[in-house]
Design a protein around this motif. Sequence first.
Motif, mmCIF file in Angstrom:
data_model
loop_
_atom_site.group_PDB
_atom_site.id
_atom_site.type_symbol
_atom_site.label_atom_id
_atom_site.label_comp_id
_atom_site.label_asym_id
_atom_site.label_seq_id
_atom_site.Cartn_x
_atom_site.Cartn_y
_atom_site.Cartn_z
ATOM 1 N N HIS B 192 -13.946 -31.302 -48.861
ATOM 2 C CA HIS B 192 -12.812 -30.136 -49.230
ATOM 3 C C HIS B 192 -13.706 -28.826 -49.556
ATOM 4 N N PRO B 193 -14.923 -28.961 -50.264
ATOM 5 C CA PRO B 193 -15.785 -27.662 -50.656
ATOM 6 C C PRO B 193 -16.154 -27.007 -49.353
ATOM 7 N N LEU B 194 -16.671 -28.056 -48.319
ATOM 8 C CA LEU B 194 -17.131 -27.466 -47.243
ATOM 9 C C LEU B 194 -16.073 -26.825 -46.159
ATOM 10 N N ILE B 195 -14.992 -27.328 -46.191
ATOM 11 C CA ILE B 195 -14.069 -26.765 -45.685
ATOM 12 C C ILE B 195 -13.720 -25.664 -46.249
ATOM 13 N N LEU B 196 -13.477 -25.297 -47.529
ATOM 14 C CA LEU B 196 -13.054 -24.148 -48.164
ATOM 15 C C LEU B 196 -13.960 -22.836 -47.947
ATOM 16 N N GLU B 197 -15.495 -23.314 -47.889
ATOM 17 C CA GLU B 197 -16.458 -22.291 -47.689
ATOM 18 C C GLU B 197 -16.596 -22.120 -46.101
ATOM 19 N N THR B 198 -16.216 -22.833 -45.301
ATOM 20 C CA THR B 198 -16.056 -22.606 -43.716
ATOM 21 C C THR B 198 -15.141 -21.460 -43.632
ATOM 22 N N THR B 199 -14.083 -21.670 -44.310
ATOM 23 C CA THR B 199 -12.791 -20.766 -44.087
ATOM 24 C C THR B 199 -13.278 -19.346 -44.822
ATOM 25 N N ASN B 200 -13.724 -19.480 -46.008
ATOM 26 C CA ASN B 200 -14.095 -18.168 -46.493
ATOM 27 C C ASN B 200 -15.285 -17.386 -45.779
ATOM 28 N N LYS B 201 -15.955 -18.188 -45.114
ATOM 29 C CA LYS B 201 -16.972 -17.385 -44.453
ATOM 30 C C LYS B 201 -16.466 -16.365 -43.422
ATOM 31 N N ILE B 202 -15.577 -16.876 -42.833
ATOM 32 C CA ILE B 202 -14.980 -16.065 -41.613
ATOM 33 C C ILE B 202 -14.175 -14.992 -42.157
ATOM 34 N N THR B 203 -13.819 -14.946 -43.442
ATOM 35 C CA THR B 203 -13.053 -13.836 -43.674
ATOM 36 C C THR B 203 -14.033 -12.649 -43.906
ATOM 37 N N PRO B 207 -16.613 -15.207 -36.840
ATOM 38 C CA PRO B 207 -16.722 -16.678 -36.876
ATOM 39 C C PRO B 207 -17.890 -16.976 -35.787
ATOM 40 N N ALA B 210 -21.068 -17.229 -37.682
ATOM 41 C CA ALA B 210 -20.899 -18.254 -38.790
ATOM 42 C C ALA B 210 -21.216 -19.677 -37.985
ATOM 43 N N GLN B 211 -21.208 -19.675 -36.620
ATOM 44 C CA GLN B 211 -21.189 -20.923 -36.008
ATOM 45 C C GLN B 211 -22.598 -21.926 -36.436
#
Lengths: 254, 254
Positions: B192-203, B207, B210-211
């Motif tokens: 979950h934390p990885l997923i939230l950070e992945t999404t947070n990054k692209i705002t 993207p 961020a790859q």
Amino acid sequence: MIRVVILGAGNVAQHLYAAFLKQKSINVIQCYNRKGVLLHPNQNKNTITQDINLLKEADIYVLAVSDDAIKKVALQLPFKGKLVVHTSGSVPIEMLDNSNKKGVFYPLQTFSKDKDVDFSTVPFCLEAENEDDLKLLKDLAGSLSKKVYKISSEQRNVLHVSAVFVNNFTNHLFSVGNDICQEHNIPFEILHPLILETTNKITKMPPSEAQTGPAIRKDNQTIERHLNILSHASQKELYKILTKAIQSKYGKKL
Amino acid sequence: MIRVVILGAGNVAQHLYAAFLKQKSINVIQCYNRKGVLLHPNQNKNTITQDINLLKEADIYVLAVSDDAIKKVALQLPFKGKLVVHTSGSVPIEMLDNSNKKGVFYPLQTFSKDKDVDFSTVPFCLEAENEDDLKLLKDLAGSLSKKVYKISSEQRNVLHVSAVFVNNFTNHLFSVGNDICQEHNIPFEILHPLILETTNKITKMPPSEAQTGPAIRKDNQTIERHLNILSHASQKELYKILTKAIQSKYGKKL
């Protein structure tokens, strides 16, 4: 007080150093990297060494180096019988050298160079050869984060594959969405709230229950229209494969 | 005061009703749906009708019905020359009937039945046939959200395809990650934390910047190991296609 030596100078090394610095129970007594760079602006230069043979005695040696370098650096260590851990999601514990006690100290998060990390929410995946070493690693990880897991090398491998799906591949889909918007002069930021909510949802319900869209609805008219809008063959291919994957997963339930 | 009539009883109708209820500048004078259900526990029963011929005079009629029903309901409306809008991301404005003034009032967000929506961050995509109608829609959307965009039917279609990539397809990748974890008795919440950070990054960055991951690094050893771990043919196929897509996108830059 846990005495730590950090080897490496990349993102993980730097973020771990900054996090350990805030903890009274942890003392990073020395850092090693070939170029002798500081891991943090506040670091004392005397705690840096470029000579691996000058490493001081510590409780844990953290190899925060690239996957390819783990084996080589572990072999160069000038001592025996110490606890040596690596921080990689995909390298088995056996890659470390037999002359020391082996462990894994893997923070499962994506780290960016200039972005602070809140370690309190970062899951730590730990592995050790015996209970005493595992306890020490738990103390070290537990001082930074509430989320500490005992994970075998095999499980860590599985987590790493899952992470590729939910992080790397997901990011690529964001990238495709961005490209499609750019081609049509639409600001991608319009989709940011949807993306944040999509992610937010799956922390509250299983992703299979959150699945929506034309694929699961078998809305062939919309699917056809979407395929006609997509201008690149690679985008069309991804759209078709992912639509097929969703339909074959949920086909029986409908 | 903008007088609104809402037609439909699904998620969008209910969430819009709840949001309008909080606004002093908006009065939802009536709601229509075939079953006569309330859209909100606080709704007065007298403001519900099951008879489309009893619709009262309002400034805007919001057709918050399913995509398939928009044309039919628009045709049944017993008046002429009024502003009638639909709330769909994928239906062109022309689907509405010529006897009324047409518009689109599309909140670009995913709505769940039991989860409150913070409309202040929801982007509204608006379309109308003339400036006066557009202004009225802007006033209506602007009372709920700071993010109001004029978007043509063609652009809305493009946004909808992008949304499928960043929402539906992304959610499927979360689902695959969940399945892989479950098969190996690993709690998915570790990711979950990885997923939230992945999404947070692209705002915060495009993207494409961020790859990360084995695909863009062309780390064939890891890719092979991952493919061996995956037990289902469909998971292997997705892994291969997405790896190929990433490598062909970034191949030239490396």
